[in-house]
Scaffold this active site. Structure first.
Site, PDB file in Angstrom:
ATOM      1  N   TYR A  23      74.988  16.027  58.657  1.00  0.00           N
ATOM      2  CA  TYR A  23      73.525  16.408  59.462  1.00  0.00           C
ATOM      3  C   TYR A  23      72.561  14.442  59.730  1.00  0.00           C
ATOM      4  O   TYR A  23      72.223  14.711  60.873  1.00  0.00           O
ATOM      5  CB  TYR A  23      72.142  17.091  59.066  1.00  0.00           C
ATOM      6  CG  TYR A  23      71.216  17.586  60.139  1.00  0.00           C
ATOM      7  CD1 TYR A  23      71.800  18.113  61.316  1.00  0.00           C
ATOM      8  CD2 TYR A  23      70.115  16.701  59.514  1.00  0.00           C
ATOM      9  CE1 TYR A  23      70.284  18.497  62.306  1.00  0.00           C
ATOM     10  CE2 TYR A  23      69.184  17.371  60.268  1.00  0.00           C
ATOM     11  CZ  TYR A  23      69.649  18.182  61.523  1.00  0.00           C
ATOM     12  OH  TYR A  23      67.978  17.876  62.656  1.00  0.00           O
TER      13      TYR A  23
ATOM     14  N   TRP B 232      65.417  22.498  54.104  1.00  0.00           N
ATOM     15  CA  TRP B 232      66.307  22.187  55.558  1.00  0.00           C
ATOM     16  C   TRP B 232      67.412  22.841  55.072  1.00  0.00           C
ATOM     17  O   TRP B 232      68.135  22.468  56.245  1.00  0.00           O
ATOM     18  CB  TRP B 232      65.984  20.761  56.011  1.00  0.00           C
ATOM     19  CG  TRP B 232      67.066  20.839  57.067  1.00  0.00           C
ATOM     20  CD1 TRP B 232      68.156  20.261  57.743  1.00  0.00           C
ATOM     21  CD2 TRP B 232      66.743  21.524  58.937  1.00  0.00           C
ATOM     22  NE1 TRP B 232      68.434  20.171  58.806  1.00  0.00           N
ATOM     23  CE2 TRP B 232      67.942  20.975  59.293  1.00  0.00           C
ATOM     24  CE3 TRP B 232      65.806  22.499  59.103  1.00  0.00           C
ATOM     25  CZ2 TRP B 232      68.208  21.230  60.832  1.00  0.00           C
ATOM     26  CZ3 TRP B 232      65.641  22.495  60.637  1.00  0.00           C
ATOM     27  CH2 TRP B 232      66.908  22.418  61.446  1.00  0.00           C
TER      28      TRP B 232
ATOM     29  N   GLU C  28      64.745  24.180  63.949  1.00  0.00           N
ATOM     30  CA  GLU C  28      63.371  23.846  63.133  1.00  0.00           C
ATOM     31  C   GLU C  28      62.324  24.770  62.885  1.00  0.00           C
ATOM     32  O   GLU C  28      61.393  24.438  61.967  1.00  0.00           O
ATOM     33  CB  GLU C  28      62.725  22.705  63.977  1.00  0.00           C
ATOM     34  CG  GLU C  28      63.285  21.591  64.017  1.00  0.00           C
ATOM     35  CD  GLU C  28      63.540  20.250  62.756  1.00  0.00           C
ATOM     36  OE1 GLU C  28      62.680  20.531  62.274  1.00  0.00           O
ATOM     37  OE2 GLU C  28      64.408  19.742  62.919  1.00  0.00           O
TER      38      GLU C  28
END
Length: 195
Positions: free
Chosen positions: A29, A59, A51
């Site tokens: 990522y 995350w 988000e």
């Protein structure tokens, strides 16, 4: 931090993505998406949604569920998501592969509807976001991500504007994280190969 193969340093990553225990998916990522300027509206919508899902979570949890979110939300095709109903939301709440937070899931549908309202006005999510930085990424010349605030005045103002437009679950911290992820801010550390 650095990537070594047979003792040769090939590249450095931001520290958060290059710890020994950092999962490969998080490294990918970082290397392939995070901080790269993104202008495609559908992709921006996806990043904004991801988000918003992270609020209160890490995350990696979001990344682990990303494929399920893509499937559940029609690959974040704005028109398809905007057309989702309360019945669809109820089905999403039963999907164990998702982060089953009703307000976050409902915000995804709502935010797609708000983007469609922008379209009616001849505007786009891309323009709304990139106009905040005069259509050019801002390089914060980060030496250590620990020195960055969790939000700044631009993210605070944008979060207020988004709220006035009817968007949900996009506070200043989430908006700032989105701006980093979508490359509006270049917050890669200056010694990172992806800076």
């Amino acid at each position: 931090m650095q990537l070594k193969i047979e003792g040769v340093i090939l590249m450095r990553r931001c520290q958060w993505a290059d710890l020994e225990q950092t999962p490969e998916s998080l490294k990918r990522y970082h290397d392939e998406e995070w901080g790269r300027p993104e202008y495609d509206e559908q992709k921006l919508f996806e990043l904004m949604c991801l988000e918003s899902y992270q609020a209160g979570l890490n995350w990696q949890t979001v990344l682990n569920k990303r494929a399920a979110f893509l499937k559940a939300f029609h690959n974040y095709q704005i028109e398809a998501v905007a057309a989702m109903t309360e019945q669809d939301l109820n089905l999403l709440m039963q999907n164990q592969d998702l982060i089953r937070h009703r307000l976050k899931l409902a915000a995804t549908i709502n935010n797609a509807q708000q983007i469609e309202k922008l379209h009616i006005q001849g505007k786009s999510l891309t323009d709304l976001m990139w106009s905040q930085v005069d259509y050019h990424p801002i390089d914060h010349r980060v030496s250590d991500l620990q020195t960055l605030p969790s939000a700044n005045s631009v993210a605070q103002a944008l979060a207020r504007d988004l709220k006035k437009l009817g968007f949900k679950f996009l506070g200043p911290v989430t908006v700032y994280s989105f701006m980093q992820a979508a490359g509006l801010y270049n917050d890669h550390e200056i010694d990172c190969a992806f800076h």
